[in-house]
Design a protein around this motif. Sequence first.
Motif, PDB file in Angstrom:
ATOM      1  N   TRP A  57       0.820  -1.218   0.000  1.00 61.15           N
ATOM      2  CA  TRP A  57       0.000   0.000   0.000  1.00 61.15           C
ATOM      3  C   TRP A  57       0.852   1.265   0.000  1.00 61.15           C
ATOM      4  O   TRP A  57       0.437   2.286  -0.518  1.00 61.15           O
ATOM      5  CB  TRP A  57      -0.980   0.006   1.178  1.00 61.15           C
ATOM      6  CG  TRP A  57      -0.317   0.140   2.512  1.00 61.15           C
ATOM      7  CD1 TRP A  57       0.093  -0.881   3.326  1.00 61.15           C
ATOM      8  CD2 TRP A  57      -0.001   1.348   3.196  1.00 61.15           C
ATOM      9  NE1 TRP A  57       0.666  -0.373   4.470  1.00 61.15           N
ATOM     10  CE2 TRP A  57       0.619   0.991   4.414  1.00 61.15           C
ATOM     11  CE3 TRP A  57      -0.162   2.693   2.903  1.00 61.15           C
ATOM     12  CZ2 TRP A  57       1.076   1.940   5.327  1.00 61.15           C
ATOM     13  CZ3 TRP A  57       0.284   3.636   3.821  1.00 61.15           C
ATOM     14  CH2 TRP A  57       0.890   3.248   5.021  1.00 61.15           C
ATOM     15  N   ARG A  58       2.060   1.185   0.563  1.00 59.81           N
ATOM     16  CA  ARG A  58       2.942   2.361   0.612  1.00 59.81           C
ATOM     17  C   ARG A  58       3.360   2.822  -0.779  1.00 59.81           C
ATOM     18  O   ARG A  58       3.752   3.962  -0.965  1.00 59.81           O
ATOM     19  CB  ARG A  58       4.176   2.058   1.453  1.00 59.81           C
ATOM     20  CG  ARG A  58       3.897   1.963   2.936  1.00 59.81           C
ATOM     21  CD  ARG A  58       5.165   1.574   3.698  1.00 59.81           C
ATOM     22  NE  ARG A  58       4.893   1.350   5.087  1.00 59.81           N
ATOM     23  CZ  ARG A  58       4.508   0.192   5.605  1.00 59.81           C
ATOM     24  NH1 ARG A  58       4.347  -0.854   4.813  1.00 59.81           N
ATOM     25  NH2 ARG A  58       4.277   0.064   6.888  1.00 59.81           N
ATOM     26  N   GLU A  59       3.294   1.919  -1.744  1.00 60.40           N
ATOM     27  CA  GLU A  59       3.685   2.240  -3.113  1.00 60.40           C
ATOM     28  C   GLU A  59       2.529   2.839  -3.926  1.00 60.40           C
ATOM     29  O   GLU A  59       2.744   3.318  -5.033  1.00 60.40           O
ATOM     30  CB  GLU A  59       4.191   0.981  -3.807  1.00 60.40           C
ATOM     31  CG  GLU A  59       5.407   0.378  -3.127  1.00 60.40           C
ATOM     32  CD  GLU A  59       5.761  -0.992  -3.693  1.00 60.40           C
ATOM     33  OE1 GLU A  59       5.329  -1.322  -4.818  1.00 60.40           O
ATOM     34  OE2 GLU A  59       6.462  -1.743  -2.994  1.00 60.40           O
ATOM     35  N   PHE A  60       1.309   2.826  -3.396  1.00 63.12           N
ATOM     36  CA  PHE A  60       0.146   3.328  -4.123  1.00 63.12           C
ATOM     37  C   PHE A  60       0.187   4.847  -4.228  1.00 63.12           C
ATOM     38  O   PHE A  60       0.694   5.533  -3.349  1.00 63.12           O
ATOM     39  CB  PHE A  60      -1.150   2.921  -3.425  1.00 63.12           C
ATOM     40  CG  PHE A  60      -1.436   1.439  -3.427  1.00 63.12           C
ATOM     41  CD1 PHE A  60      -0.676   0.542  -4.138  1.00 63.12           C
ATOM     42  CD2 PHE A  60      -2.485   0.949  -2.679  1.00 63.12           C
ATOM     43  CE1 PHE A  60      -0.952  -0.821  -4.131  1.00 63.12           C
ATOM     44  CE2 PHE A  60      -2.769  -0.406  -2.666  1.00 63.12           C
ATOM     45  CZ  PHE A  60      -2.008  -1.291  -3.397  1.00 63.12           C
ATOM     46  N   GLY A  61      -0.400   5.366  -5.277  1.00 63.27           N
ATOM     47  CA  GLY A  61      -0.523   6.803  -5.438  1.00 63.27           C
ATOM     48  C   GLY A  61      -1.641   7.349  -4.560  1.00 63.27           C
ATOM     49  O   GLY A  61      -2.451   6.598  -3.996  1.00 63.27           O
ATOM     50  N   ASP A  62      -1.707   8.664  -4.485  1.00 57.70           N
ATOM     51  CA  ASP A  62      -2.723   9.317  -3.654  1.00 57.70           C
ATOM     52  C   ASP A  62      -4.143   8.986  -4.109  1.00 57.70           C
ATOM     53  O   ASP A  62      -5.043   8.849  -3.288  1.00 57.70           O
ATOM     54  CB  ASP A  62      -2.525  10.830  -3.657  1.00 57.70           C
ATOM     55  CG  ASP A  62      -1.266  11.247  -2.901  1.00 57.70           C
ATOM     56  OD1 ASP A  62      -0.598  10.380  -2.284  1.00 57.70           O
ATOM     57  OD2 ASP A  62      -0.945  12.449  -2.930  1.00 57.70           O
ATOM     58  N   VAL A  63      -4.357   8.861  -5.413  1.00 54.54           N
ATOM     59  CA  VAL A  63      -5.696   8.555  -5.923  1.00 54.54           C
ATOM     60  C   VAL A  63      -6.147   7.184  -5.431  1.00 54.54           C
ATOM     61  O   VAL A  63      -7.285   7.014  -4.984  1.00 54.54           O
ATOM     62  CB  VAL A  63      -5.724   8.638  -7.471  1.00 54.54           C
ATOM     63  CG1 VAL A  63      -7.042   8.117  -8.023  1.00 54.54           C
ATOM     64  CG2 VAL A  63      -5.469  10.063  -7.933  1.00 54.54           C
ATOM     65  N   GLU A  64      -5.262   6.213  -5.487  1.00 55.34           N
ATOM     66  CA  GLU A  64      -5.604   4.860  -5.015  1.00 55.34           C
ATOM     67  C   GLU A  64      -5.848   4.856  -3.506  1.00 55.34           C
ATOM     68  O   GLU A  64      -6.775   4.217  -3.015  1.00 55.34           O
ATOM     69  CB  GLU A  64      -4.500   3.870  -5.382  1.00 55.34           C
ATOM     70  CG  GLU A  64      -4.826   2.445  -5.012  1.00 55.34           C
ATOM     71  CD  GLU A  64      -6.042   1.881  -5.735  1.00 55.34           C
ATOM     72  OE1 GLU A  64      -6.703   0.996  -5.165  1.00 55.34           O
ATOM     73  OE2 GLU A  64      -6.326   2.307  -6.856  1.00 55.34           O
ATOM     74  N   LEU A  65      -5.033   5.575  -2.750  1.00 53.57           N
ATOM     75  CA  LEU A  65      -5.258   5.659  -1.299  1.00 53.57           C
ATOM     76  C   LEU A  65      -6.588   6.341  -0.992  1.00 53.57           C
ATOM     77  O   LEU A  65      -7.299   5.948  -0.066  1.00 53.57           O
ATOM     78  CB  LEU A  65      -4.104   6.393  -0.617  1.00 53.57           C
ATOM     79  CG  LEU A  65      -2.806   5.607  -0.489  1.00 53.57           C
ATOM     80  CD1 LEU A  65      -1.702   6.502   0.076  1.00 53.57           C
ATOM     81  CD2 LEU A  65      -2.989   4.385   0.387  1.00 53.57           C
TER      82      LEU A  65
END
Length: 89
Positions: A57-65
């Motif tokens: 999850w740390r690798e996800f972009g802001d949109v995905e978060l």
Amino acid sequence: MRYITDSTGIEWTVFEVKRQGRPGDKWSYLPEEFGDGWLCFESPVSKRRLTPIPPRWREFGDVELARMLEQARPVPRARAAVEDRPTAD
């Protein structure tokens, strides 16, 4: 730990919560689904939990978060006990 801003301008802190101790230890006061930890979204106005914790999850972009924030379950805030409330003296 990550920081995101939602579509309404609220800033959220995103972090992983896992129980310390022996493998298999669970929180007795939480539903079974939270036993292995959760992704916590916390802001000045609300707190939410997402389980299971998405891998990487740390690798996800802001949109995905932000999408995960929408899926996360709101956490009821504890109310102050009567004796903890300020008095009008």
